[in-house]
Design an enzyme around this catalytic site. Sequence first.
Site, PDB file in Angstrom:
ATOM      1  N   ASN A  14      46.504  40.822  38.017  1.00 48.91           N
ATOM      2  CA  ASN A  14      47.734  40.970  37.947  1.00 48.91           C
ATOM      3  C   ASN A  14      48.905  39.959  37.874  1.00 48.91           C
ATOM      4  O   ASN A  14      49.353  39.172  38.884  1.00 48.91           O
ATOM      5  CB  ASN A  14      47.854  41.430  40.095  1.00 48.91           C
ATOM      6  CG  ASN A  14      49.767  42.607  39.996  1.00 48.91           C
ATOM      7  OD1 ASN A  14      50.122  42.777  39.452  1.00 48.91           O
ATOM      8  ND2 ASN A  14      49.349  42.099  41.329  1.00 48.91           N
ATOM      9  N   LYS A  55      51.981  40.961  37.840  1.00 55.09           N
ATOM     10  CA  LYS A  55      53.576  41.279  38.989  1.00 55.09           C
ATOM     11  C   LYS A  55      54.809  41.274  37.802  1.00 55.09           C
ATOM     12  O   LYS A  55      54.722  41.061  37.053  1.00 55.09           O
ATOM     13  CB  LYS A  55      53.682  40.361  40.321  1.00 55.09           C
ATOM     14  CG  LYS A  55      52.296  40.226  40.920  1.00 55.09           C
ATOM     15  CD  LYS A  55      52.420  39.283  42.318  1.00 55.09           C
ATOM     16  CE  LYS A  55      51.397  39.278  42.752  1.00 55.09           C
ATOM     17  NZ  LYS A  55      51.558  38.760  44.585  1.00 55.09           N
ATOM     18  N   GLU A  96      52.571  44.838  47.640  1.00 55.94           N
ATOM     19  CA  GLU A  96      53.990  44.449  47.466  1.00 55.94           C
ATOM     20  C   GLU A  96      55.141  45.732  47.345  1.00 55.94           C
ATOM     21  O   GLU A  96      56.275  45.711  48.083  1.00 55.94           O
ATOM     22  CB  GLU A  96      54.279  43.309  46.552  1.00 55.94           C
ATOM     23  CG  GLU A  96      53.690  42.325  46.565  1.00 55.94           C
ATOM     24  CD  GLU A  96      53.111  40.948  46.057  1.00 55.94           C
ATOM     25  OE1 GLU A  96      53.275  41.829  44.756  1.00 55.94           O
ATOM     26  OE2 GLU A  96      52.718  40.419  46.226  1.00 55.94           O
ATOM     27  N   GLU A 128      42.965  44.337  49.650  1.00 55.84           N
ATOM     28  CA  GLU A 128      43.650  43.122  49.809  1.00 55.84           C
ATOM     29  C   GLU A 128      44.578  42.534  50.903  1.00 55.84           C
ATOM     30  O   GLU A 128      45.019  43.364  51.744  1.00 55.84           O
ATOM     31  CB  GLU A 128      44.510  42.887  48.991  1.00 55.84           C
ATOM     32  CG  GLU A 128      43.841  43.624  47.541  1.00 55.84           C
ATOM     33  CD  GLU A 128      45.608  42.354  46.773  1.00 55.84           C
ATOM     34  OE1 GLU A 128      44.992  42.094  45.906  1.00 55.84           O
ATOM     35  OE2 GLU A 128      46.150  43.247  46.671  1.00 55.84           O
ATOM     36  N   SER A 174      44.643  34.754  46.999  1.00 56.35           N
ATOM     37  CA  SER A 174      44.937  34.417  46.914  1.00 56.35           C
ATOM     38  C   SER A 174      43.351  33.776  46.326  1.00 56.35           C
ATOM     39  O   SER A 174      43.265  32.692  46.847  1.00 56.35           O
ATOM     40  CB  SER A 174      44.723  33.097  48.168  1.00 56.35           C
ATOM     41  OG  SER A 174      46.769  33.688  48.422  1.00 56.35           O
TER      42      SER A 174
HETATM   43  C1  PEP Z   1      47.663  40.188  44.336  1.00 57.08           C
HETATM   44  O1  PEP Z   1      49.083  39.920  43.242  1.00 57.08           O
HETATM   45  O2  PEP Z   1      47.587  41.207  44.115  1.00 57.08           O
HETATM   46  C2  PEP Z   1      46.943  39.067  44.782  1.00 57.08           C
HETATM   47  C3  PEP Z   1      46.115  38.972  45.631  1.00 57.08           C
HETATM   48  O3  PEP Z   1      48.135  37.862  45.009  1.00 57.08           O
HETATM   49  P1  PEP Z   1      47.261  36.395  44.281  1.00 57.08           P
HETATM   50  O4  PEP Z   1      46.055  36.543  44.043  1.00 57.08           O
HETATM   51  O5  PEP Z   1      48.587  35.478  43.927  1.00 57.08           O
HETATM   52  O6  PEP Z   1      47.058  36.162  46.072  1.00 57.08           O
END
Ligand code: PEP
Length: 245
Positions: free
Chosen positions: A9, A11, A93, A162, A207
């Site tokens: 992702n 983003k 988000e 998540e 993360s």
């Molecule tokens: C995400 O964007 O779904 C995500 C898990 O981000 P990160 O790996 O940066 O925590």
Amino acid sequence: MPNRYLIANWKMNLPPEGVESYLANLSGADPRDVALVVAPPFPFLRQVVQCGEGTCVAAQNCSDHVSGAFTGEVSPGMIRECGADYVILGHSERRTLFSESDALVARKLALAIESGLAPVLCIGEDVRVRDTGHVAHFLADQIKAAAVDALEQVEEIVLAYEPIWAIGTGRNASGAMVAETLVGIRHAIERFWPARLAETRILYGGSVSPDNVDDLVAHGTIDGFLVGGASLDSRKFLAIHAGMR
Ligand code: PEP
């Protein structure tokens, strides 16, 4: 339906190494039973579809409308026309920064399925829910809210667990914690979704990095990962892939 997934992702970012070299690096990976999926910002969907050899493509969001006066929105049909196969829905988000409710996510889910996209539905609790011990109940409610009629016809749907407190914070859930939470998620899927979806693949996101992938896969119940920050560097993303063994 693939056995496992690894989803990047991006983003609202692009990989510093450049889209084409990122995808070229990924095309060298032996995918094994892992579907590699890249979710770029909307304007880069076509480029990723065209250059990504052996990679699937996801949008990061879609509208709950087919067309019309909805400035700034992109319909699932348009995403499909770009050649993408997947759409991420209900990302935390979107839920927190853009106030997306369970009801809106459910409408997007239904339209995405009707438009031929495979949804990657995100669920996850915040730190308050985690600390007060109501995680299973909270996640079951999110799964129930997503029990739209269109699930009867969906060919492929992926769930991404998540926890909000783990996204972009560098604080990942431990493998043991995820394994325990996945038991409740599986139970809720069996309870609220059509029986044919009992085998829905459940990913973890929050993360994930090359440093913690070993602990996360050690429990054997996670069907893959949704990766944000670490997915912007193809070497890190491929190191996570290698860690999935
Ligand atoms: C995400 O964007 O779904 C995500 C898990 O981000 P990160 O790996 O940066 O925590």
